[in-house]
Design a protein around this motif. Structure first.
Motif, PDB file in Angstrom:
ATOM      1  N   TYR A  38       0.924  -1.218   0.112  1.00  0.00           N
ATOM      2  CA  TYR A  38      -0.133   0.097   0.041  1.00  0.00           C
ATOM      3  C   TYR A  38       0.732   1.315  -0.013  1.00  0.00           C
ATOM      4  N   SER A  39       2.140   1.086   0.497  1.00  0.00           N
ATOM      5  CA  SER A  39       2.856   2.278   0.731  1.00  0.00           C
ATOM      6  C   SER A  39       4.516   1.672   0.438  1.00  0.00           C
ATOM      7  N   LYS A  40       5.395   2.701   0.396  1.00  0.00           N
ATOM      8  CA  LYS A  40       6.687   2.119  -0.090  1.00  0.00           C
ATOM      9  C   LYS A  40       7.232   1.354   0.957  1.00  0.00           C
ATOM     10  N   GLU A  41       7.149   1.930   2.412  1.00  0.00           N
ATOM     11  CA  GLU A  41       7.417   1.295   3.522  1.00  0.00           C
ATOM     12  C   GLU A  41       6.862  -0.252   3.703  1.00  0.00           C
ATOM     13  N   GLN A  42       5.678  -0.114   3.411  1.00  0.00           N
ATOM     14  CA  GLN A  42       5.173  -1.626   3.644  1.00  0.00           C
ATOM     15  C   GLN A  42       5.618  -2.673   2.406  1.00  0.00           C
ATOM     16  N   LYS A  48      11.830  -7.001   2.894  1.00  0.00           N
ATOM     17  CA  LYS A  48      12.923  -7.406   3.954  1.00  0.00           C
ATOM     18  C   LYS A  48      12.474  -8.956   4.675  1.00  0.00           C
ATOM     19  N   SER A  49      11.417  -9.079   5.000  1.00  0.00           N
ATOM     20  CA  SER A  49      11.058 -10.368   5.619  1.00  0.00           C
ATOM     21  C   SER A  49      11.589 -11.372   4.901  1.00  0.00           C
ATOM     22  N   ILE A  50      11.133 -11.463   3.615  1.00  0.00           N
ATOM     23  CA  ILE A  50      11.667 -12.541   2.656  1.00  0.00           C
ATOM     24  C   ILE A  50      13.195 -12.623   2.617  1.00  0.00           C
ATOM     25  N   ILE A  51      13.837 -11.583   2.891  1.00  0.00           N
ATOM     26  CA  ILE A  51      15.331 -11.661   2.826  1.00  0.00           C
ATOM     27  C   ILE A  51      15.747 -12.260   4.164  1.00  0.00           C
TER      28      ILE A  51
END
Length: 63
Positions: A38-42, A48-51
């Motif tokens: 929904y946003s750049k941050e999301q 990051k979670s996948i990394i």
């Protein structure tokens, strides 16, 4: 917009999707991970979670 996280470059671009207007991309080895948000941050947070998950799996596989 490019962010560096744990040595990986995360690129965020506009997506032509009304629900998820941002797309974050990251190359992990030969794979390209793409997460929409929904946003750049999301979008960045999801990538990051996948990394983190991938690095954890690689670390445990080698032990």
């Amino acid at each position: 917009m490019t962010k560096i996280y744990r040595g990986f470059e995360i690129d965020v671009v506009k997506n032509n999707d009304k629900e998820y207007p941002f797309l974050a991309r990251c190359r992990i080895g030969k794979e390209i991970v793409e997460k929409r948000g929904y946003s750049k941050e999301q979008a960045i947070s999801l990538t990051k979670s996948i990394i983190d998950f991938t690095l954890y799996a690689i670390e445990n596989k080698s032990n």
